[in-house]
Scaffold this motif. Sequence first.
Motif, PDB file in Angstrom:
ATOM      1  N   LEU A 135       0.783  -1.272   0.267  1.00 21.37           N
ATOM      2  CA  LEU A 135      -0.018   0.004  -0.042  1.00 21.37           C
ATOM      3  C   LEU A 135       0.938   1.079  -0.029  1.00 21.37           C
ATOM      4  N   GLN A 136       1.730   1.242   1.037  1.00 15.36           N
ATOM      5  CA  GLN A 136       2.487   2.515   1.182  1.00 15.36           C
ATOM      6  C   GLN A 136       3.494   2.709  -0.053  1.00 15.36           C
ATOM      7  N   PRO A 137       4.239   1.660  -0.416  1.00 12.50           N
ATOM      8  CA  PRO A 137       5.017   2.035  -1.841  1.00 12.50           C
ATOM      9  C   PRO A 137       4.167   2.343  -3.155  1.00 12.50           C
ATOM     10  N   CYS A 138       3.015   1.843  -3.025  1.00 16.69           N
ATOM     11  CA  CYS A 138       1.934   2.078  -4.282  1.00 16.69           C
ATOM     12  C   CYS A 138       1.704   3.547  -4.173  1.00 16.69           C
ATOM     13  N   PHE A 139       1.175   3.953  -2.837  1.00 16.25           N
ATOM     14  CA  PHE A 139       1.008   5.190  -2.766  1.00 16.25           C
ATOM     15  C   PHE A 139       2.160   6.373  -3.280  1.00 16.25           C
TER      16      PHE A 139
END
Length: 387
Positions: A135-139
């Motif tokens: 989630l965080q790296p995609c964001f």
Amino acid sequence: MSEETPLLDELEKGQWPSYVTQIKQAAKKKKAAKDLLGIQELSYRDKVTHWKHGGIVGVTGYGSGVIGRYCDQPERFPDAAAFHTMRINHPAGWFYNTKSLREICDIWEQYGSGLTNFHGSTGDIILLGTTTENLQPCFDALTEKGYDLGGSGSALRTISGCVGKARCEWANFDTLNLVYDLTMEFQDEIHRPRWPYKFKIKASGCPNDCVAAIARADFTIIGTWRDNLRIDQDAVRNYVDNGFDIKTFVVDKCPSEALEWDEGKKALILRPDDCVRCMHCINKMPKAIRPGTECGATILVGGKAPIIKGAYLSWVLIPFIKVEPPYEEIKDLLRKIWDWWDENGRTRERLAELIERMGLKNFLKDIGIPPVPQMVYKPRANPYVYF
């Protein structure tokens, strides 16, 4: 999982394109999409969902924009054990170029299932299926390209509007600028849930309401005009001379009987006081009839889909308002409505349900708007009035 999906295969046999076909294509490259097919097939077979609530997930600094989704058969479907959804704020009017679409899809291929939905009911770009750790790296990758998360949960949902004056000659105000301005103004309300339930704002440039704002939005902005229709009688006669049945398709279909065809004078007569600005005559004769020149919008409240108390269509709150930057009247009205709803609303109670429970009279009094006849939602069936 078994490669066979006989129940899902049935959804591909109709005359319309099937989402199942799209998932099968993604499954050739992504194990998560392959497991998704297995979960859905199992759900169809068992007649019960195999998704569960497994806890709240998100990205740093945001309370909304990510919808956590977990499978209750993680051993059987390990690649879809966590299948979270990300909502990405769309550009106003849904204008993209191929470069931006490739950027989004390339990022999602790297960090997610590759499955997308353009668009969700609120207008967001929906990215379907990723893991908690991605989630965080995609964001981060999306924000580097200039994208942001949309709204979810008990927050202001992503604001949407029609293409407006960018492509449509019937728009009575600049929907794109309004959507962008409100989105930038209310970033905190979009990203940090704080209310009893969700709140949606939608803007349509004319009463054709191409974004279905009247049916879907708690706060509906629909373009209209305050003066009279503009009728080009020469163009009207040209329609009639070319075989157009003006009485059948225009005059008799006017919902308020505001039009009359004078056969002797070959003229279309308008009774301005009866016109409800529904756009029907304009849609039928666009070369002959146009909206007036004193343009603005009608503000309505209360639209929602059926969840707790059923579906509502929005009803009129402000019959006419000018829609011009910096839109302070609209912003002040929104803040008053939010304060009242936040103070009085119950958990998961939408604005329409709260107004019905507490009474329109109390709502109008507390937000400081005097009642006018246009606000009547429906004729009362009870001779006694209770508030």
